[in-house]
Design an enzyme around this catalytic site. Structure first.
Site: not given
Ligand code: NAD
Length: 474
Positions: A168-170, A221, A243-244, A277, A378
């Protein structure tokens, strides 16, 4: 594009879809299905049906299929790079490198899978041995910023281990993942082994996570979504890799090569317009070199060209949406109110081509203190906070004084001093004296609220396997 389920392209059962924008121009480039609970269920059943045959297939056949997908990626490098550049808003050069590295990562998983399965086969004793079995159906959820890399980190490891996947991509950048599914089909991956659904996280993401079919959730995410997913998954004892977020510090000692450090901090801190991230988000610089170092940071930042991702001159493109601009503005306003000095940037870029997207100037704030948002939270934006420190102990206390622990960076000419700092930093990865790309054969992941488990490397494959210990009579 449509969703890819059980080897076929499908619209959402509701018939609804949403637009995907080119982040530099604001132009609609495609529309994808707005999947929901029913679509999640259909995709999970397809993955579950495909699991028995795939999990029992010869690991070397699985590796061969991954190598096929890798060569497909190399053959369509510029197509993939153009899609990522448009959907994320990153200049082409960075996207081309991302696709090349994705192909290498798939090859790495294929080679490592061959090596690990062979090593495990020959390491058993007469009276007992360990069977490694794929955990089952995996749900892989990814953020917008590195769409292909972060999906392949999960899909590559899961497939080589023998798991089937629903990805499930963003919602901001799903096109490269859908195109990956197309490649996988062309490479001969059996139907149902890799499925890709699209939609909004709170709808289809939650439906995938709460469904009893998947045995594992692999998520990258934000920390807020990661916590919600963890709560749901742990209730069903699903396996988890998270991975947050990060808020990674760079410690610059008075004996550091300041020119190298300034270049590395600026390049990495503003990479992908701050939407990375493990970027440098905070600098902790020794007071003896603080003025000189910040001047060098400003000089490096001044060289960066912010513009459309389609302009080959641009170093940095737009950010993905208004929410990132608002977070950056909040951090700048909070820091200035609490006494920080704005050394560079600090505002949205508007006028002319900038008005078609969301652009923010790379920003450096000096005289920061730990109570400022820029030093704690962040924002995922091109804003770096700089704080002066007087000792390594103080630097460590501030570096470790956030909820995060993804990465850290140390700049000093003294190797022993560097190793003391490395030992005491709360971080999943630490770079010393420069910041090069992370390696595929090394684990990546975070301490504390930055996550759970590791991706890439042999550890990344093991995360998709269960251990079953088997005893014979002695
Ligand atoms: P996000 O958490 O808003 O969304 C990430 C993904 O999760 C999306 O596909 C979204 O649709 C899905 N999602 C959101 N809420 C959900 C839920 N309740 N249940 C299931 N899926 C859900 O993040 P974003 O804005 O797309 O990306 C930025 C974040 O990602 C930053 O915090 C960044 O640090 C983190 N990130 C971490 C790493 C790592 O390797 N640690 C790498 C890249 C990005």
């Amino acid at each position: 594009m449509e969703m890819f389920i059980d080897g076929e392209w499908r619209a959402a059962t509701s018939g609804r879809s949403f637009d995907i924008l080119d982040k530099s121009t604001g132009v609609v480039i495609d529309a994808v299905p707005r999947g929901s609970l029913e679509d999640a269920q259909i995709a999970l059943i397809a993955a579950s049906d495909a699991f028995p045959a795939w999990s029992r297939s010869d690991p070397s056949e699985r590796s061969a299929l991954l190598r096929g997908i890798a060569s497909g990626l190399r053959a369509s490098l510029s197509d993939f790079a153009s899609i990522i550049s448009a959907e994320v808003g990153r200049p082409m050069a960075g996207c081309t490198r991302e696709v090349e590295r994705c192909a290498d990562l798939l090859d790495y998983f294929a080679d490592e899978g061959d090596r690990l399965f062979e090593a495990w086969r020959t390491s058993d004793s007469e009276s007992a041995f360990v069977l490694r079995q794929p955990v089952g159906v995996v749900v892989a959820i990814t953020p917008f910023n590195m769409p292909l890399t972060l999906m392949i980190m999960k899909v590559g490891a899961a497939l080589v281990a023998g798991c089937t996947v629903v990805g499930k991509p963003a919602e901001d950048s799903p096109l490269s993942t859908l195109k990956l599914a197309d490649l996988a089909k062309e490479a001969g991956l059996p139907r149902g082994v890799l499925n890709v659904v699209t939609g909004f996280g709170a709808e289809i993401g939650q439906a995938l996570v709460s469904n009893p079919i998947p045995a594992k959730i692999a998520f990258t995410g934000g920390t807020a979504a990661g916590r919600a997913i963890a709560r749901e998954a742990v209730g069903q004892m699903k396996r988890l890799t998270l991975e947050l977020g990060g808020q990674s510090p760079a410690i610059v000692c008075e004996d550091a090569d300041l020119a190298t450090a300034a270049k590395a901090v600026v390049r990495h801190g503003f990479a992908n317009s701050g939407q990375l991230c493990y970027r440098v988000a905070r600098v902790l610089v020794h007071e003896a070199v603080a003025d000189k170092f910040t001047a060098q940071m400003v000089a490096e930042t001044r060289k960066l060209i912010v513009g459309s991702a389609h302009d080959p001159q641009s170093d940095l493109g737009p950010v993905v949406g208004e929410r990132i601009l608002l977070a950056a503005e909040r951090h700048v306003a909070d820091a200035r109110r609490k006494g920080a000095r704005l050394l560079f940037g600090g505002k949205r870029l508007t006028g002319g081509a900038y008005d078609a997207g969301c652009y923010f100037a790379p920003t450096i704030l000096a005289d920061c203190t730990p109570d400022m948002l820029v030093m704690q939270e962040e924002a995922f934006s091109p804003v770096i906070g700089v704080q002066i420190v007087t000792s390594d102990e103080e630097a460590l206390e501030i570096a470790n004084g956030t909820a995060f622990g993804l990465a850290a960076f140390v700049f000093t000419a003294d190797r022993e001093r560097a190793m003391r700092l490395v030992r005491d930093l709360d971080a999943g990865s630490v770079w010393i004296n420069d910041i090069q790309r992370s390696r595929h054969d090394m684990p990546f992941g975070g301490f504390k609220m930055s996550g759970l488990g590791r991706e890439k490397s042999a550890h990344g494959i093991e995360a998709y396997l269960e251990l079953k210990t088997v005893y014979f009579p002695q």
